[in-house]
Design a protein around this motif. Structure first.
Motif, PDB file in Angstrom:
ATOM      1  N   LYS A  10       0.824  -1.212   0.000  1.00  0.00           N
ATOM      2  CA  LYS A  10       0.000   0.000   0.000  1.00  0.00           C
ATOM      3  C   LYS A  10       0.858   1.261   0.000  1.00  0.00           C
ATOM      4  O   LYS A  10       0.602   2.204  -0.750  1.00  0.00           O
ATOM      5  N   ILE A  11       1.901   1.266   0.825  1.00  0.00           N
ATOM      6  CA  ILE A  11       2.790   2.434   0.893  1.00  0.00           C
ATOM      7  C   ILE A  11       3.485   2.656  -0.446  1.00  0.00           C
ATOM      8  O   ILE A  11       3.542   3.777  -0.948  1.00  0.00           O
ATOM      9  N   ILE A  12       3.997   1.591  -1.036  1.00  0.00           N
ATOM     10  CA  ILE A  12       4.711   1.721  -2.313  1.00  0.00           C
ATOM     11  C   ILE A  12       3.770   2.242  -3.405  1.00  0.00           C
ATOM     12  O   ILE A  12       4.156   3.096  -4.204  1.00  0.00           O
ATOM     13  N   LEU A  43       9.452  -6.370  -3.182  1.00  0.00           N
ATOM     14  CA  LEU A  43       9.584  -5.736  -4.497  1.00  0.00           C
ATOM     15  C   LEU A  43       9.970  -6.757  -5.555  1.00  0.00           C
ATOM     16  O   LEU A  43       9.425  -6.759  -6.659  1.00  0.00           O
ATOM     17  N   HIS A  44      10.920  -7.607  -5.220  1.00  0.00           N
ATOM     18  CA  HIS A  44      11.404  -8.608  -6.176  1.00  0.00           C
ATOM     19  C   HIS A  44      10.289  -9.585  -6.573  1.00  0.00           C
ATOM     20  O   HIS A  44      10.141  -9.918  -7.747  1.00  0.00           O
ATOM     21  N   SER A  45       9.524 -10.014  -5.589  1.00  0.00           N
ATOM     22  CA  SER A  45       8.540 -11.059  -5.862  1.00  0.00           C
ATOM     23  C   SER A  45       7.164 -10.545  -6.286  1.00  0.00           C
ATOM     24  O   SER A  45       6.386 -11.294  -6.867  1.00  0.00           O
ATOM     25  N   MET A  46       6.855  -9.280  -6.002  1.00  0.00           N
ATOM     26  CA  MET A  46       5.488  -8.820  -6.234  1.00  0.00           C
ATOM     27  C   MET A  46       5.347  -7.641  -7.187  1.00  0.00           C
ATOM     28  O   MET A  46       4.223  -7.272  -7.535  1.00  0.00           O
ATOM     29  N   LEU A  52       3.723  -2.656  -9.004  1.00  0.00           N
ATOM     30  CA  LEU A  52       4.310  -1.711  -8.050  1.00  0.00           C
ATOM     31  C   LEU A  52       5.314  -0.786  -8.737  1.00  0.00           C
ATOM     32  O   LEU A  52       6.073  -1.230  -9.595  1.00  0.00           O
ATOM     33  N   PRO A  53       5.342   0.472  -8.344  1.00  0.00           N
ATOM     34  CA  PRO A  53       6.361   1.387  -8.889  1.00  0.00           C
ATOM     35  C   PRO A  53       7.701   1.148  -8.181  1.00  0.00           C
ATOM     36  O   PRO A  53       8.192   1.981  -7.428  1.00  0.00           O
TER      37      PRO A  53
END
Length: 108
Positions: A10-12, A43-46, A52-53
């Motif tokens: 959510k934050i990202i 970040l790597h997996s999702m 995601l930005p």
């Protein structure tokens, strides 16, 4: 998804174009101040699955963290940030005092 992962995603998502956050900053805002590596794994997996930005997450020194042998990804990250108006200094880092984003209290 576990709560930390949900908050991290959510934050990202909320980081505006032209702004950045550090891995540790995201982790802290998501509830685990020692979870910077977890943020990297998320970040790597999702990133692809959830759109995601990922490029808006940088290291605590304002630099791009590129795994060994993956320099092209670092170049892409820099290019994406520059396209959003982020300016890199001569040392290859982003001025965090200018571009760092802090989430609203509702996200923390």
């Amino acid at each position: 998804m576990v709560p930390f992962t949900e908050r991290t995603v959510k934050i990202i998502y909320e980081i505006p174009a032209g702004r950045v956050m550090t891995y540790g900053q995201v982790a802290s805002a998501a509830g685990n101040p020692r979870g910077a590596r977890q943020v990297a794994r998320i970040l790597h997996s999702m990133s692809a699955k959830h759109g995601l930005p990922w490029h808006r997450i940088i290291n605590a020194q304002g630099g791009i963290s590129t795994p060994s042998g993956r320099e092209e990804k670092g170049g892409l990250q820099r290019e994406l940030l520059e396209t959003e108006g982020v300016v890199f200094m001569d040392n290859g880092r982003v001025d965090l005092s200018v571009y760092r984003w802090f989430p609203e209290e509702e996200f923390i």
